[in-house]
Write an enzyme that holds these catalytic residues in place. Structure first.
Site, short mmCIF file in Angstrom:
data_model
loop_
_atom_site.label_atom_id
_atom_site.label_comp_id
_atom_site.label_asym_id
_atom_site.label_seq_id
_atom_site.Cartn_x
_atom_site.Cartn_y
_atom_site.Cartn_z
N GLY A 163 -1.15 10.39 -6.65
CA GLY A 163 -1.94 9.44 -7.44
C GLY A 163 -2.44 10.19 -8.66
N ASN A 173 -17.81 4.60 -0.95
CA ASN A 173 -17.34 5.83 -1.61
C ASN A 173 -18.24 6.02 -2.83
OD1 ASN A 173 -16.05 7.89 -2.89
ND2 ASN A 173 -14.03 6.92 -2.94
N GLU A 227 -7.25 4.59 2.81
CA GLU A 227 -8.30 5.51 3.24
C GLU A 227 -9.54 4.76 3.73
OE1 GLU A 227 -7.22 7.33 -0.55
OE2 GLU A 227 -7.94 9.22 0.26
N HIS A 280 0.95 12.62 -1.34
CA HIS A 280 -0.05 11.69 -1.87
C HIS A 280 -0.07 11.90 -3.39
CE1 HIS A 280 -4.06 9.54 -1.75
NE2 HIS A 280 -4.07 10.09 -2.97
N GLY A 320 -0.92 5.83 -5.81
CA GLY A 320 -0.48 5.09 -7.00
C GLY A 320 0.93 5.36 -7.48
N ARG A 353 -5.18 17.45 -14.13
CA ARG A 353 -5.35 18.80 -13.56
C ARG A 353 -4.04 19.58 -13.65
NH1 ARG A 353 -7.65 16.51 -8.21
NH2 ARG A 353 -9.49 15.45 -9.01
N ARG A 377 2.21 5.35 -15.69
CA ARG A 377 2.87 4.17 -16.28
C ARG A 377 3.12 4.39 -17.77
NH1 ARG A 377 -1.19 0.32 -13.20
NH2 ARG A 377 -2.42 2.11 -13.78
N ARG A 415 -17.24 8.02 2.61
CA ARG A 415 -16.26 9.06 2.31
C ARG A 415 -17.04 10.28 1.81
NH1 ARG A 415 -13.10 10.18 -3.14
NH2 ARG A 415 -11.77 11.83 -2.37
N ASP A 465 -1.82 8.79 -17.34
CA ASP A 465 -1.39 7.66 -16.51
C ASP A 465 0.13 7.60 -16.46
OD1 ASP A 465 -0.61 4.87 -15.87
OD2 ASP A 465 -2.78 4.56 -15.85
N HIS A 476 -7.58 14.89 0.43
CA HIS A 476 -6.79 13.68 0.75
C HIS A 476 -6.44 13.63 2.24
CE1 HIS A 476 -5.12 13.87 -3.65
NE2 HIS A 476 -6.15 13.05 -3.60
N GLY A 487 3.26 7.52 -5.99
CA GLY A 487 4.17 7.60 -4.84
C GLY A 487 4.60 6.24 -4.34
N GLU A 488 3.66 5.28 -4.34
CA GLU A 488 3.99 3.95 -3.84
C GLU A 488 4.72 3.10 -4.87
OE1 GLU A 488 0.31 2.09 -2.46
OE2 GLU A 488 -0.23 3.98 -1.50
#
Ligand code: AMP
Length: 404
Positions: A210, A7, A385, A208, A331, A241, A285, A91, A283, A180, A333-334
């Protein structure tokens, strides 16, 4: 068969080496700060400690050289020789309308990727540097390109066209492409396996979430609609964004704040989203930590982020006239039970019933987090991916061997 997955970005390059017999990752790593005299190369051989080296790496050909050197290194390498690499899979973010699947690289494919530079000026030129760098180091090795946009080429015109003058589509290919795609395709397939139902019969919404975030309506195994548009800026609120805004804000803000086109573009892509509203971080977190510490702006950022995602889920359930499962991946979502809970708690009208214990549990496995009687299932499926790129590359090489 051994496949190197790459990538390539403008100043960084990530890689993973797969052994396709058991789909095992033999090593992975990245080269960062390409173009500088203090570039950092990191290398993680499977099951062994990470190696980090700082050296001058001025362009992508040297970066690939560095990756190959690490792969065959006498002490910590995982290959006897560079000849052990059978193929390289890249990618590529934008495949425009030309590519609805992965392809072997040849001169026509390279020309087409170049033609698409305009549509993805930050990504496609960097991917091309990666392709040329591999060519320079391993001219005999076949290369495959896997596009983020390819999965979405099944969208019907009502999904991919914008209600603006058709000349813009016909002349300049201004339309929704979506991104994605490899991730949405992968988690949809895994979802069907987990649900033990044929993918061709399912109505799924794949989220997705992240740093970049997009949500896709997957009907009968195909992308029917997706939230990112001609570029990855449209749709959900993201780390930096904005996602959807009134397009009239652009000329208005430019006038009021005396912004250039470049500045407004940078504002919407790099200084909006969670970052702009929280004033703290892009971020998730850090947003969650600040929220717990009582920060109101962080709480507002989280609320907007969740609300905008939930609106898309409602819209896509309507678009497909039904819904079997919602899938969370990437990130946030999981890893964020808080985000999943906030979304699902407000989707009871659709028949979503969250199993709070399952949602709170941490696991790297595919799993169901809705209750037995939930009419719409909720799943968490870690995306991969790189594995999709390795599999597509493997398949195309096998096809080529059979043809020859
Ligand atoms: P990705 O682009 O898929 O790597 O996702 C990056 C995003 O995932 C960042 O916003 C991270 O804060 C977020 N993330 C990673 N781990 C967690 C976590 N445990 N809880 C909440 N967000 C997380």
């Amino acid at each position: 068969m051994k496949i190197l997955v790459i990538n390539a970005g403008s100043s960084s390059l990530k890689f993973q080496l797969y052994s396709m017999e058991n789909e095992a990752v033999l090593a992975k790593g990245k080269v960062e700060r390409i173009g500088m005299d203090s570039a950092i190369a990191s290398f993680e051989p499977d099951g062994k400690p990470e190696i980090r080296e700082v050296s001058e790496i001025l362009e992508h050909t040297s970066a690939i050289r560095k990756v190959l050197d690490m792969l065959v290194h006498k002490q910590y390498g995982v290959l006897g020789s560079i000849q052990d690499i059978d193929a390289v899979g890249h990618r590529v973010v934008h495949g425009g309308e030309s590519f609805s699947g992965s392809v072997l690289v040849d001169e026509d494919v390279k020309r087409e990727i170049k033609r698409l530079f305009d549509l993805a000026p930050l990504h496609n030129p960097a991917h091309m540097l990666g392709i040329h760098a591999v060519e320079a180091n391993m001219p005999e090795v076949p290369q495959v390109v896997v596009f983020d946009t390819a999965f979405h080429q099944t969208m019907p015109p009502q999904s991919y066209l914008y209600p603006i003058p058709m000349v813009l589509y016909k002349k300049h290919k201004i339309r929704r492409y979506g991104f994605h795609g490899t991730s949405h395709a992968y988690v949809s397939e895994r979802a069907a396996m987990l649900l033990q139902r044929p993918l061709q019969e399912l109505k799924l919404i794949s989220c997705h979430i992240g740093n970049g975030a997009s949500c896709t309506a997957v009907m009968n195994g195909k992308s029917y609609d997706t939230s990112m548009g001609m570029t990855p800026l449209e749709g959900l609120m993201m780390g930096t964004r904005s996602g959807d805004i009134d397009p009239a804000i652009v000329p208005y803000a430019m006038g009021k704040e005396d912004l250039t086109l470049g500045e407004v573009n940078s504002m919407l892509n790099k200084h909006s989203g969670l970052m702009a509203i929280s004033g703290i971080s892009s971020d998730m977190r850090e947003i969650l930590e600040s929220m717990e510490a009582g920060d109101k702006n962080a709480a507002l950022a989280f609320e907007m982020y969740e609300y905008r995602l939930r609106k898309y889920i409602g819209a896509y359930a309507a678009a497909m006239n039904g819904l079997d499962a919602i899938v969370f991946t990437a990130g946030v979502g999981e890893n964020s039970p808080a985000l999943r809970k906030a979304v699902c708690t407000n989707l009871t009208f659709l028949g979503v019933e969250l199993d709070e214990q399952a949602n709170a549990a941490r696991s790297p496995e595919d799993r169901r987090i809705s209750t037995e009687r939930s009419r719409v299932q909720v799943l968490v499926i870690p995306t991969n991916e790189e594995l999709v790129i390795a599999r597509d590359t493997h398949q195309l090489i096998l096809n080529r061997l059979n043809v020859v």
